[in-house]
Scaffold this motif. Sequence first.
Motif, PDB file in Angstrom:
ATOM      1  N   ASP A 198      -2.310  10.684   2.943  1.00  0.00           N
ATOM      2  CA  ASP A 198      -2.314   9.418   2.499  1.00  0.00           C
ATOM      3  C   ASP A 198      -1.985   9.452   1.089  1.00  0.00           C
ATOM      4  O   ASP A 198      -3.060   9.954   0.353  1.00  0.00           O
ATOM      5  CB  ASP A 198      -3.759   8.732   2.932  1.00  0.00           C
ATOM      6  CG  ASP A 198      -3.312   7.226   2.404  1.00  0.00           C
ATOM      7  OD1 ASP A 198      -2.125   6.859   1.778  1.00  0.00           O
ATOM      8  OD2 ASP A 198      -4.363   6.501   2.714  1.00  0.00           O
ATOM      9  N   SER A 208      -2.165   7.014  -0.995  1.00  0.00           N
ATOM     10  CA  SER A 208      -2.962   5.972  -1.759  1.00  0.00           C
ATOM     11  C   SER A 208      -4.210   6.845  -2.159  1.00  0.00           C
ATOM     12  O   SER A 208      -4.755   6.093  -3.041  1.00  0.00           O
ATOM     13  CB  SER A 208      -3.158   4.697  -0.854  1.00  0.00           C
ATOM     14  OG  SER A 208      -3.714   5.016   0.373  1.00  0.00           O
ATOM     15  N   ALA A 219      -1.570   6.848  -5.569  1.00  0.00           N
ATOM     16  CA  ALA A 219      -2.764   5.761  -6.306  1.00  0.00           C
ATOM     17  C   ALA A 219      -2.349   5.390  -7.669  1.00  0.00           C
ATOM     18  O   ALA A 219      -2.651   4.313  -8.069  1.00  0.00           O
ATOM     19  CB  ALA A 219      -4.114   6.468  -5.962  1.00  0.00           C
TER      20      ALA A 219
END
Length: 548
Positions: free
Chosen positions: A176, A178, A198
């Motif tokens: 992921d 993020s 992020a």
Amino acid sequence: MTRIVVLRPEPGNADTCAKLRGLGLEPLAMPVFTVVPVAWTPPDLGGFDAVLLTSANAIRHGALPDTLKTLPVIAVGDATAAAARRAGFSVAVTGTSNVDAAIDAARASGFDRLFHPAGRDRRPTGPGVVVCTVYASEALGIGDSVLPRHEELLVLIHSPRAARAFGEHVAQAGVDRSRVTIAAISRTAADAAGSGWAAVVVAETPTDDALVTIAAKRAIDPDARRGDKRVMSDHVPIERPRARGPRLGVIIIVIGLAFIAGSVAMGYALKTMPWFGQRTGLTAAGSTTATAASGNPDFTPAQPLNANGEQPRVDTAMLATREATLAGQLTALEARTAAVSSDAMAAGGQATRAEGLMVAFAARRAIDRGVGLGYIEEQLRLRFGRAQPRATAAVIQAAHQPVTIEDLRQGLDTIAPQITSTNGTTNDSWLQTVRREFSNLIVLREESMASPMPADRLARARRLLEAGQVEAARAEVERLPGATQASNWMDAARRYIVARKALDILENTALMGQAGQPQPSPIVVTTPVLPPVATSTQTEAPVAVPAP
């Protein structure tokens, strides 16, 4: 908890991890490349002026012969220069940013023909540089079980190739994005990593120490992970809680009781102790005799007697000599006191000058970074508000609406299609438009003159921005056919120029010692500095400079 991942190849990976552990952090070493030597044959060194080194790997793995040590070294940065000195090379020029800056500095110092032992994967270096591959970075790959999947990661990236390799691995492993924050050593490395992270943080200087600073700040400062733009060195006053203690009334009562007890003890001693009363009486009698003697105008104190019981003769010549000696010593002491006072005043002036320079430099650093002045704003008013009120107001106003070189560059890229085109910017007829376009097909000019074509002017403006020459870049944009569409960008560039000129004035004021000490009452400057911007009757382009 944020896990710090270091992708740098060895031995640099171990150095970065050691710096992080010294700050109390526990990094995860994950080198994506390994550096291996490549067989090569040194050319004839007689045709070169210097050796260009862009990485310490050329020294560690390139098997450079000792004959290269006869040539001076052009190092891309401090780390490469230190590695070259340890290997026995003589460093003549050390760059401050990238290889292009190092080459420009070398040519400015008279080194035109450069030999560049480099890695297999490199960027072009331009004419005048002969490149030879002496080492290569082989990919190691990243195991799926090594990279944490369910933790927030802060990845330190030292090269564009490492950024691309990490982005490909994240896409294949299904991590992921993020949860991953990228800390890149340069803007090129950050762009190579792709998007979707992020956060992406670019180091202020392309050094490993700058990346370690970012990692330490984000590890100990939660606001930094949430995008807080405060500077860690900003002053945050903290009110110290008042210490609790006995009340004032109790203290006064205790002191009063002690005074009364002492008075009673003194009276008792005067009445009951005979020796104490005798001494007191003698002292009183002596004081009375001295008082009576001093009150008699005819009283003359007796001269001391010598060993024979006779009064000694007074040698007036000796007294005059002693008086002259004492007068000379007193004069010397007065001269020394005056010299000490003069030195103290000079030292105070130098300290005031140094403090003013420090305040001006701190203000320039904050404005260049696009952050607020904080407590520096009050210091500017106190020290420069009386001597340079207009320049002080200009600097404070520029800090409230900061404009950086990066803002101007991005804004120029945004409005480039509008300002290089004449569509919709003139009221000429179609016949005049066709004539103008045909006249631009062939342009005759002197060889020493710059090209007036819009694309060439735009390219020059970009180069001038990269070099920090905003005023010259603004002049180039003003001559473009669509300059009326760039009014917002021109206003932002003008504010940038006014702020830097005001900072120059404050620094010169501090150098000349005209910056004053902080006064009890601050001087608030309200005089407007920036002239009003004339509004254009034509439709303006969107704002080119992003809001800070």
